[in-house]
Design a protein around this motif. Structure first.
Motif, PDB file in Angstrom:
ATOM      1  N   ARG A  55      37.473  40.740  42.834  1.00 34.51           N
ATOM      2  CA  ARG A  55      38.248  41.756  43.548  1.00 34.51           C
ATOM      3  C   ARG A  55      37.577  43.113  43.330  1.00 34.51           C
ATOM      4  O   ARG A  55      36.641  43.240  42.540  1.00 34.51           O
ATOM      5  CB  ARG A  55      39.739  41.766  43.176  1.00 34.51           C
ATOM      6  CG  ARG A  55      40.116  41.473  41.780  1.00 34.51           C
ATOM      7  CD  ARG A  55      39.747  42.477  40.738  1.00 34.51           C
ATOM      8  NE  ARG A  55      40.062  43.840  41.100  1.00 34.51           N
ATOM      9  CZ  ARG A  55      39.447  44.891  40.628  1.00 34.51           C
ATOM     10  NH1 ARG A  55      38.421  44.756  39.777  1.00 34.51           N
ATOM     11  NH2 ARG A  55      39.779  46.098  40.979  1.00 34.51           N
ATOM     12  N   GLY A  58      33.707  46.956  46.291  1.00 37.40           N
ATOM     13  CA  GLY A  58      32.277  46.641  46.301  1.00 37.40           C
ATOM     14  C   GLY A  58      32.029  45.167  46.030  1.00 37.40           C
ATOM     15  O   GLY A  58      31.226  44.510  46.706  1.00 37.40           O
ATOM     16  N   ARG A  97      40.938  39.479  52.878  1.00 37.92           N
ATOM     17  CA  ARG A  97      41.605  40.702  52.430  1.00 37.92           C
ATOM     18  C   ARG A  97      41.317  41.785  53.469  1.00 37.92           C
ATOM     19  O   ARG A  97      40.171  42.004  53.830  1.00 37.92           O
ATOM     20  CB  ARG A  97      41.099  41.130  51.040  1.00 37.92           C
ATOM     21  CG  ARG A  97      41.359  40.044  49.994  1.00 37.92           C
ATOM     22  CD  ARG A  97      41.423  40.554  48.601  1.00 37.92           C
ATOM     23  NE  ARG A  97      42.505  41.486  48.366  1.00 37.92           N
ATOM     24  CZ  ARG A  97      42.572  42.280  47.306  1.00 37.92           C
ATOM     25  NH1 ARG A  97      41.605  42.265  46.410  1.00 37.92           N
ATOM     26  NH2 ARG A  97      43.597  43.095  47.136  1.00 37.92           N
ATOM     27  N   THR A 173      32.376  52.402  40.329  1.00 38.91           N
ATOM     28  CA  THR A 173      32.400  53.684  41.034  1.00 38.91           C
ATOM     29  C   THR A 173      33.027  54.727  40.112  1.00 38.91           C
ATOM     30  O   THR A 173      32.321  55.504  39.495  1.00 38.91           O
ATOM     31  CB  THR A 173      33.155  53.547  42.365  1.00 38.91           C
ATOM     32  OG1 THR A 173      34.412  52.909  42.126  1.00 38.91           O
ATOM     33  CG2 THR A 173      32.351  52.747  43.374  1.00 38.91           C
ATOM     34  N   GLN A 200      45.385  45.599  36.945  1.00 38.37           N
ATOM     35  CA  GLN A 200      43.918  45.735  36.872  1.00 38.37           C
ATOM     36  C   GLN A 200      43.496  46.779  35.848  1.00 38.37           C
ATOM     37  O   GLN A 200      42.418  46.686  35.266  1.00 38.37           O
ATOM     38  CB  GLN A 200      43.354  46.127  38.249  1.00 38.37           C
ATOM     39  CG  GLN A 200      43.390  45.046  39.295  1.00 38.37           C
ATOM     40  CD  GLN A 200      44.623  45.142  40.165  1.00 38.37           C
ATOM     41  OE1 GLN A 200      45.683  45.580  39.714  1.00 38.37           O
ATOM     42  NE2 GLN A 200      44.517  44.738  41.410  1.00 38.37           N
ATOM     43  N   ASP A 241      39.114  51.940  48.652  1.00 38.85           N
ATOM     44  CA  ASP A 241      38.860  50.703  49.406  1.00 38.85           C
ATOM     45  C   ASP A 241      38.422  50.996  50.834  1.00 38.85           C
ATOM     46  O   ASP A 241      37.778  50.166  51.472  1.00 38.85           O
ATOM     47  CB  ASP A 241      40.095  49.808  49.385  1.00 38.85           C
ATOM     48  CG  ASP A 241      40.259  49.225  47.992  1.00 38.85           C
ATOM     49  OD1 ASP A 241      40.870  49.895  47.140  1.00 38.85           O
ATOM     50  OD2 ASP A 241      39.714  48.129  47.743  1.00 38.85           O
ATOM     51  N   ASN A 251      43.548  53.284  48.623  1.00 38.78           N
ATOM     52  CA  ASN A 251      43.215  52.730  47.297  1.00 38.78           C
ATOM     53  C   ASN A 251      44.474  52.056  46.765  1.00 38.78           C
ATOM     54  O   ASN A 251      45.534  52.053  47.418  1.00 38.78           O
ATOM     55  CB  ASN A 251      42.715  53.840  46.356  1.00 38.78           C
ATOM     56  CG  ASN A 251      42.067  53.274  45.098  1.00 38.78           C
ATOM     57  OD1 ASN A 251      41.251  52.351  45.181  1.00 38.78           O
ATOM     58  ND2 ASN A 251      42.432  53.770  43.930  1.00 38.78           N
ATOM     59  N   LYS A 252      44.349  51.485  45.590  1.00 37.00           N
ATOM     60  CA  LYS A 252      45.438  50.714  44.994  1.00 37.00           C
ATOM     61  C   LYS A 252      46.767  51.454  45.036  1.00 37.00           C
ATOM     62  O   LYS A 252      46.814  52.666  44.811  1.00 37.00           O
ATOM     63  CB  LYS A 252      45.033  50.378  43.550  1.00 37.00           C
ATOM     64  CG  LYS A 252      45.998  49.552  42.750  1.00 37.00           C
ATOM     65  CD  LYS A 252      46.368  48.246  43.420  1.00 37.00           C
ATOM     66  CE  LYS A 252      45.196  47.398  43.796  1.00 37.00           C
ATOM     67  NZ  LYS A 252      45.507  46.337  44.783  1.00 37.00           N
TER      68      LYS A 252
HETATM   69  C1  RUB Z   1      40.959  47.396  43.946  1.00 29.97           C
HETATM   70  C2  RUB Z   1      41.131  48.853  44.041  1.00 29.97           C
HETATM   71  C3  RUB Z   1      39.991  49.649  43.481  1.00 29.97           C
HETATM   72  C4  RUB Z   1      39.048  49.891  44.619  1.00 29.97           C
HETATM   73  C5  RUB Z   1      37.870  50.697  44.183  1.00 29.97           C
HETATM   74  O1  RUB Z   1      42.038  46.673  44.485  1.00 29.97           O
HETATM   75  O2  RUB Z   1      42.037  49.403  44.598  1.00 29.97           O
HETATM   76  O3  RUB Z   1      40.427  50.888  42.998  1.00 29.97           O
HETATM   77  O4  RUB Z   1      38.623  48.642  45.135  1.00 29.97           O
HETATM   78  O5  RUB Z   1      36.928  49.904  43.619  1.00 29.97           O
HETATM   79  P1  RUB Z   1      42.112  45.098  44.233  1.00 29.97           P
HETATM   80  P2  RUB Z   1      35.365  50.055  43.929  1.00 29.97           P
HETATM   81  O6  RUB Z   1      42.095  44.893  42.754  1.00 29.97           O
HETATM   82  O7  RUB Z   1      43.410  44.706  44.878  1.00 29.97           O
HETATM   83  O8  RUB Z   1      40.918  44.491  44.921  1.00 29.97           O
HETATM   84  O9  RUB Z   1      34.843  50.351  42.567  1.00 29.97           O
HETATM   85  O10 RUB Z   1      34.953  48.739  44.445  1.00 29.97           O
HETATM   86  O11 RUB Z   1      35.179  51.171  44.890  1.00 29.97           O
END
Ligand code: RUB
Length: 361
Positions: A55, A58, A97, A173, A200, A241, A251-252
């Motif tokens: 998840r 990226g 997703r 990130t 998470q 996201d 984002n989350k």
């Molecule tokens: C993940 C989430 C992360 C972003 C950013 O949601 O919201 O903050 O994906 O991550 P989930 P990135 O756990 O539901 O996939 O580092 O990939 O930009």
């Protein structure tokens, strides 16, 4: 990323490919168990994305690219028409997703790679998938370099969800600048929102920071405002996201309220995201599809029971009505800057983002 397994420190990527086999760290089991899941068919990779074995924007972008690579190899083995086979794999992978645009960008890039090299479409999809992974890695490393100068010595940084190495191929990130700041000897403290319902933050971000020896504390999601008002948060860094052309971003769930609270308390709020997370076809946040996930994620909590087994615990009535939006939209006006692989974008975003994407001169 460096992972301590069985007393040894080993280097891992979140997801990697060996021929048709795709390997990924099972993110549902951390921090309790470190396990690798391997898939052989694109359908299994799609299921791994859907069930959140892998998840993060990226990481699911790369997983989708590897799923397309598997589909190309399957088509070759089964002597199927590659175009039809790839189209149907793309449809399946797109349905896993809906919010993170990285997944859609990767699938489209793999389809275009096949179209562009009719003499050897399989090879072309494989190298495109590998290129996406390498680009993600390099982008997150550079995000660290551009983000690090924004972090003062002594900073107390709040982050939400997991935007670390696990959400990408490596580095992450939001956590990439934090890693670098720590490596350079800056004294920092990361406040980690636990991030209900999938936790998470508590399960993944805390695990990553622990592996790196970066000082942190997990806080319940509702505590962020408390610490901000007490002057105990110097900056917020989150991932994304999907970023729209005007700077609104998904984002989350819970990111929006952290951004509003940061503005209320005069705290800089940064979003760390590579080009792949920006959507040139999306004009604002109202045009981003937001995933709603299973009610079970809210009714049950998942973790180790007192005899050390991974188990699910019902924390409310089993039929209690619940809602479970997985993402929210934060309006661009709350964002101090987007930390990208090409530098930090500042407002007005409706000018700086299209320029960054090469849509304006
Ligand atoms: C993940 C989430 C992360 C972003 C950013 O949601 O919201 O903050 O994906 O991550 P989930 P990135 O756990 O539901 O996939 O580092 O990939 O930009």
């Amino acid at each position: 990323m460096r992972v301590k397994v069985g007393g040894e420190v080993k280097e891992f990527r979140t997801i990697w490919r060996e021929g048709r086999l795709v390997h990924m760290i099972d993110q549902r089991k951390l921090p309790h168990k470190f396990e690798i899941v391997s898939t052989w068919r694109h359908e299994e990779t799609a299921e791994a994305i859907r069930s959140m074995i892998v998840r993060g924007a990226g990481a699911i972008g790369v997983a989708a690219a590897y799923g397309m690579a598997q589909a190309a190899l399957e088509a070759e083995e089964l002597k199927e028409d590659i175009r039809t086979y790839l189209e149907s794999a793309a449809t399946l992978l797109r349905r896993t997703r809906p919010t993170a645009v990285n997944l859609f960008h990767s699938i489209d890039r793999c389809l275009r790679a096949a179209e562009g090299h009719l003499e050897n479409p399989v090879m072309s999809v494989l190298s495109e998938a590998d290129a996406i992974a390498e680009e993600d890695l390099e982008a997150s490393r550079r995000i660290g370099e551009f983000g690090n100068p924004l972090i003062p010595d002594g900073a107390r940084i709040l982050t939400h969800c997991n935007a670390g190495a696990l959400a990408f191929i490596d580095y992450g990130t939001a956590l990439s600048p934090i890693r670098l700041a720590h490596q350079q000897g800056k004294r920092i403290l990361v406040l980690v929102d636990e991030t209900r319902p999938r936790l998470q933050g508590a399960m993944l971000t805390a695990w990553e920071l622990e592996q790196e020896g970066i000082p942190y504390a997990v806080i319940v999601d509702n505590a962020a405002g408390y610490y901000m008002r007490r002057g105990e948060v110097d900056m917020v860094i989150v991932g994304a996201d999907r970023v729209a052309l005007n700077g609104d971003f998904a984002n989350k769930i819970g990111t929006y309220e952290k951004a509003v609270l940061a503005a209320e308390n005069g705290i800089p709020f940064y979003v760390a995201a590579p080009k792949m997370t920006f959507d040139p076809n999306c004009k604002d946040g109202d045009h981003i599809e937001l995933e709603e996930r299973s009610e079970e994620e809210v009714r049950y909590i998942y973790g180790l029971n007192e005899v050390g087994e991974l188990s699910r615990i019902l924390i409310m009535g089993k039929d209690t009505p619940v809602r479970n939006p997985s993402f929210d939209i934060t309006p661009a006006r709350y964002v101090t800057g987007f930390i990208t692989e090409n530098g930090v974008l500042r407002p007005p975003y409706s000018e700086t983002i299209p320029r960054f994407l090469g849509l304006k001169g």
